[in-house]
Design a protein around this motif. Structure first.
Motif, mmCIF file in Angstrom:
data_model
loop_
_atom_site.group_PDB
_atom_site.id
_atom_site.type_symbol
_atom_site.label_atom_id
_atom_site.label_comp_id
_atom_site.label_asym_id
_atom_site.label_seq_id
_atom_site.Cartn_x
_atom_site.Cartn_y
_atom_site.Cartn_z
ATOM 1 N N TYR A 100 -9.883 11.121 4.310
ATOM 2 C CA TYR A 100 -9.228 10.403 3.478
ATOM 3 C C TYR A 100 -9.621 8.885 3.459
ATOM 4 O O TYR A 100 -9.617 8.320 2.483
ATOM 5 C CB TYR A 100 -7.911 10.705 3.955
ATOM 6 C CG TYR A 100 -6.636 9.533 3.449
ATOM 7 C CD1 TYR A 100 -6.682 9.136 2.211
ATOM 8 C CD2 TYR A 100 -6.363 8.654 4.427
ATOM 9 C CE1 TYR A 100 -5.669 7.915 1.667
ATOM 10 C CE2 TYR A 100 -5.551 7.736 4.128
ATOM 11 C CZ TYR A 100 -5.269 7.347 2.986
ATOM 12 O OH TYR A 100 -4.449 6.114 2.673
ATOM 13 N N LYS A 101 -9.717 8.651 4.704
ATOM 14 C CA LYS A 101 -9.783 7.249 5.062
ATOM 15 C C LYS A 101 -11.297 6.463 4.489
ATOM 16 O O LYS A 101 -11.428 5.422 3.806
ATOM 17 C CB LYS A 101 -10.082 6.840 6.590
ATOM 18 C CG LYS A 101 -8.583 6.620 7.076
ATOM 19 C CD LYS A 101 -8.623 6.404 8.645
ATOM 20 C CE LYS A 101 -7.250 6.470 9.146
ATOM 21 N NZ LYS A 101 -7.291 6.249 10.663
ATOM 22 N N PRO A 127 -1.341 8.448 -3.812
ATOM 23 C CA PRO A 127 -2.663 8.681 -3.702
ATOM 24 C C PRO A 127 -2.674 10.274 -3.046
ATOM 25 O O PRO A 127 -1.917 10.467 -2.510
ATOM 26 C CB PRO A 127 -3.336 7.841 -3.018
ATOM 27 C CG PRO A 127 -2.556 6.638 -2.892
ATOM 28 C CD PRO A 127 -1.163 7.114 -3.120
ATOM 29 N N LYS A 150 0.768 -1.192 0.006
ATOM 30 C CA LYS A 150 0.031 -0.097 0.068
ATOM 31 C C LYS A 150 0.844 1.334 0.110
ATOM 32 O O LYS A 150 1.781 1.272 0.844
ATOM 33 C CB LYS A 150 -0.986 -0.038 1.209
ATOM 34 C CG LYS A 150 -1.941 1.250 1.285
ATOM 35 C CD LYS A 150 -2.821 1.084 2.381
ATOM 36 C CE LYS A 150 -3.633 2.364 2.571
ATOM 37 N NZ LYS A 150 -4.735 2.095 3.550
ATOM 38 N N LEU A 174 -7.615 11.263 -4.911
ATOM 39 C CA LEU A 174 -8.773 10.724 -4.175
ATOM 40 C C LEU A 174 -9.821 11.384 -4.025
ATOM 41 O O LEU A 174 -10.879 11.156 -4.069
ATOM 42 C CB LEU A 174 -8.064 9.884 -3.082
ATOM 43 C CG LEU A 174 -7.132 8.994 -3.100
ATOM 44 C CD1 LEU A 174 -6.664 8.267 -1.634
ATOM 45 C CD2 LEU A 174 -7.742 7.630 -4.083
ATOM 46 N N PRO A 198 -0.325 8.156 1.394
ATOM 47 C CA PRO A 198 -0.963 9.102 0.730
ATOM 48 C C PRO A 198 -0.263 10.141 0.716
ATOM 49 O O PRO A 198 0.644 10.667 1.460
ATOM 50 C CB PRO A 198 -2.312 9.180 1.563
ATOM 51 C CG PRO A 198 -1.750 8.826 3.057
ATOM 52 C CD PRO A 198 -0.859 7.802 2.778
ATOM 53 N N ASP A 219 -10.297 6.163 0.596
ATOM 54 C CA ASP A 219 -9.084 5.461 0.357
ATOM 55 C C ASP A 219 -9.517 3.905 -0.649
ATOM 56 O O ASP A 219 -10.174 3.100 0.112
ATOM 57 C CB ASP A 219 -8.338 5.047 1.563
ATOM 58 C CG ASP A 219 -7.091 4.122 1.326
ATOM 59 O OD1 ASP A 219 -6.886 4.224 0.121
ATOM 60 O OD2 ASP A 219 -6.693 3.761 2.124
ATOM 61 N N ARG A 220 -9.489 4.275 -1.708
ATOM 62 C CA ARG A 220 -9.758 2.938 -2.560
ATOM 63 C C ARG A 220 -9.060 1.789 -2.432
ATOM 64 O O ARG A 220 -9.384 0.670 -2.456
ATOM 65 C CB ARG A 220 -9.729 3.480 -4.135
ATOM 66 C CG ARG A 220 -10.706 4.458 -4.700
ATOM 67 C CD ARG A 220 -10.675 4.432 -6.200
ATOM 68 N NE ARG A 220 -9.527 5.274 -6.386
ATOM 69 C CZ ARG A 220 -9.477 6.590 -6.653
ATOM 70 N NH1 ARG A 220 -10.459 7.349 -6.502
ATOM 71 N NH2 ARG A 220 -8.384 7.124 -7.195
ATOM 72 N N SER A 221 -7.912 2.024 -1.750
ATOM 73 C CA SER A 221 -7.006 0.775 -1.490
ATOM 74 C C SER A 221 -7.575 -0.026 -0.390
ATOM 75 O O SER A 221 -7.368 -1.126 -0.065
ATOM 76 C CB SER A 221 -5.450 1.111 -1.086
ATOM 77 O OG SER A 221 -5.416 1.775 0.089
#
Length: 428
Positions: free
Chosen positions: A404-405, A215, A126, A242, A129, A408-410
């Motif tokens: 952000y969380k 990201p 991962k 993002l 960011p 978060d696409r990851s």
């Protein structure tokens, strides 16, 4: 109808600006001590000092709070006198890992941006960011210093990139062809500032030898909010972007405050005898409420001059004075263009959107409808001034990290592909 919808509807029917409940939905509750336009504040109430607005440092379009007295520029009471050491400047090295000089050619100019950077930390699975920040007019990249520290405390793998825009801070501009000099008006149009931000992000990746773009979460305060929204609307960063967050700026209130801008610039002190005096002025006038942040963010706003004492024209001795680094009055031709169309760009651009406002900011009709339709997340910091990210860096960081969380696409777990399941001999 939700509680938020009922609140807006009731305020609308009453013909008054809406009062937004705090905290609003879709944001976690967390609790927690400049850009070219003044924060327009209400008169301080003797029995409710927490609701008074602080005057801005002529570095962003400020929050307008309606008041029956009409004294929009009423300045809050100063803080008690403190020793000069209490206002001593703090080094940027306490908040960022390094600084970079990012140069590019724009027509007949060589622009070299001062960039403050803490690199993101990536794991094998991962990437970390990168939070990219843009300050408001008259401010600098170090307005985000304490916010950067607070983000890293919550998210240790996060990177922070904060630049000085052209005409601000330590960013320099050189004319390449002396036969074609600048006409005296520096181009700080929205399109140009947008180009600069994208260029700095891309050239930072090259300078740091990042194999891929991390990201990105864009964060813009006041004018910077318009710039990051413009970047998002262009789509230049592609899937790397993002989401983005805008701090204390709304189109209608920004444009309404322009009429008072010139008068405010004339009313502030022209010079300071020291950096400590400049820092103290920002704190004692209420422009900034957080002394630590003021000690790192105010020094880049000022530049050193030397003048001979007026009482002795023959003396070679000089006394030291500081004046404002950015010539905000010269940017007047661009003021309106910074904000016209902001609401539409903010609502129509792809990606997650967060708006954080100080106090009871007046939302225009378009933004009110968009919020009720769930097009963006909204949070109010009633105890902060216009520089809410400086006044309350921990609370701002918590809101942005949580935002952000959620985007978060990851972190998303996708179902396996049918073709992969068939290759593994599984039934579908």
């Amino acid at each position: 109808m939700s509680e938020l919808q009922r609140a807006f509807a009731k305020a609308k029917l009453a013909g008054l600006p809406p009062v937004l409940p705090e905290p609003l939905v879709d944001l976690d509750e967390q609790g927690e001590e400049r850009d070219a336009f003044p924060e327009l504040s209400t008169e301080r109430s003797d029995d409710d000092s927490s609701s008074a607005s602080s005057a801005s440092s002529a570095s962003s379009t400020g929050t307008i709070r309606p008041t029956s007295s009409g004294r929009l520029f009423a300045r809050p009471m100063g803080s008690p006198n403190r020793s000069p050491a209490h206002f001593a400047p703090l080094p940027w090295t306490s908040y960022f890992e390094r600084d970079l000089k990012i140069s590019h050619i724009d027509s007949n100019l060589k622009v070299t941006h001062q960039v403050y950077l803490t690199s993101p930390l990536s794991s094998p699975t991962k990437p970390g960011p990168l939070f990219v920040t843009h300050h408001g007019a008259g401010s600098s990249g170090l307005t985000f210093a304490t916010l950067a520290k607070s983000i890293r405390a919550l998210l240790p793998n996060a990177g922070i990139l904060s630049l000085d825009a052209r005409g601000h801070g330590s960013t320099t501009i050189e004319t390449l062809n002396e036969s074609d000099p600048m006409d005296g008006i520096l181009d700080v149009s929205l399109d140009t500032l947008t180009d600069d931000l994208v260029t700095v992000i891309q050239k930072t990746k090259e300078a740091m030898n990042w194999p891929t773009m991390p990201p990105i979460i864009l964060i813009g305060h006041s004018l910077g909010g318009s710039v990051v929204t413009s970047v998002a609307a262009r789509g230049t960063l592609g899937p790397s972007l993002l989401c983005y967050a805008v701090l204390d700026i709304v189109e209608r209130t920004a444009i309404e405050s322009l009429a008072s801008m010139a008068g405010y610039l004339k009313s502030r002190p022209a010079t300071f005898p020291s950096l400590e005096a400049g820092i103290a002025w920002h704190v004692r006038t209420g422009s900034l409420k957080n002394v630590e942040s003021a000690r790192v963010s105010v020094p880049p706003l000022l530049t050193l001059l030397y003048n001979k004492p007026k009482d002795d024209a023959n003396s070679t001795a000089a006394r030291q004075i500081y004046n404002w680094r950015s010539d905000l009055a010269s940017t007047e031709p661009f003021w309106n263009g910074w904000f016209v169309g902001l609401s539409d760009r903010f609502l129509s651009s792809r990606g997650g959107k967060l708006l954080i406002l100080a106090g009871t900011e007046r939302l225009d009709k378009e933004m009110m409808i968009g919020q009720m339709q769930g097009k963006y997340a909204l949070q109010i910091f009633p105890d902060a001034g216009h520089f809410l990210h400086e006044d309350q860096p921990e609370k701002t960081a918590q809101s942005i990290v949580d935002f952000y969380k959620r985007n978060d696409r990851s972190a998303m777990v996708l179902p396996p592909k049918v073709s992969d399941m068939l290759q593994q001999g599984k039934k579908v």
